[in-house]
Write an enzyme that holds these catalytic residues in place. Structure first.
Site, mmCIF file in Angstrom:
data_model
loop_
_atom_site.group_PDB
_atom_site.id
_atom_site.type_symbol
_atom_site.label_atom_id
_atom_site.label_comp_id
_atom_site.label_asym_id
_atom_site.label_seq_id
_atom_site.Cartn_x
_atom_site.Cartn_y
_atom_site.Cartn_z
ATOM 1 N N SER A 175 0.803 -1.226 0.000
ATOM 2 C CA SER A 175 0.000 0.000 0.000
ATOM 3 C C SER A 175 0.833 1.271 0.000
ATOM 4 O O SER A 175 0.345 2.321 -0.400
ATOM 5 C CB SER A 175 -0.954 0.020 1.194
ATOM 6 O OG SER A 175 -0.245 0.179 2.398
ATOM 7 N N LYS A 231 0.603 4.831 6.775
ATOM 8 C CA LYS A 231 -0.094 5.579 5.722
ATOM 9 C C LYS A 231 0.359 7.033 5.755
ATOM 10 O O LYS A 231 0.917 7.521 6.723
ATOM 11 C CB LYS A 231 -1.617 5.539 5.919
ATOM 12 C CG LYS A 231 -2.220 4.159 6.013
ATOM 13 C CD LYS A 231 -2.147 3.409 4.712
ATOM 14 C CE LYS A 231 -2.723 2.012 4.905
ATOM 15 N NZ LYS A 231 -2.299 1.084 3.922
#
Length: 135
Positions: A31, A72
């Site tokens: 990701s 993230k």
């Protein structure tokens, strides 16, 4: 003997202090590619304030996997307009929360699925690495 005990206490105290300031986390999945790679270890530093663009390490509210930490990039902070891609009734990000997204959005479970991230769940920020072109 007493000197050894004092030394052990000092070392233990330093380790406790370091754990409060730094968190080591492992990147799981793709990701955050190409900025971070699967299996890479990162060190996050606890901060008082976070900005858009910071890469953070946090514990998700509900753990659907065995991954303890998520990594993230912050897309919006409290008071910022909510990004158009995040479906919510709020016009701005609520106080004490951030919106996160993976650099590889096609392979990222982020605020689109997790919603807002509570700052209390944030362990720290990874030293700056710019987002890749086009993300």
């Amino acid at each position: 003997m007493a000197g050894l005990a004092v030394g052990a206490v000092v070392v233990l105290a330093l380790l406790v202090l370091l754990r409060r300031r730094y968190v080591v986390a492992r990147v799981w999945g793709h990701s955050m590619s190409p900025t971070f790679h699967d299996g890479e270890r990162v060190v996050a530093t606890r901060r008082r304030h976070y900005r858009v663009g910071d890469v953070i390490v946090f514990r998700p509210r509900s753990r659907t996997t065995d991954v303890a930490w998520r990594i993230k990039r912050i897309a919006a902070v409290a008071g910022d307009p909510v990004p158009a891609w995040l479906e919510t009734d709020h016009p701005v990000v609520p106080a004490g929360r951030v919106v996160v997204v993976g650099d590889n959005t096609g392979h990222s479970e982020d605020s689109r699925q997790l919603g807002y991230i509570d700052l209390a769940a944030v362990a720290g920020a990874v030293p700056h690495r710019a987002a890749p072109e086009g993300s």
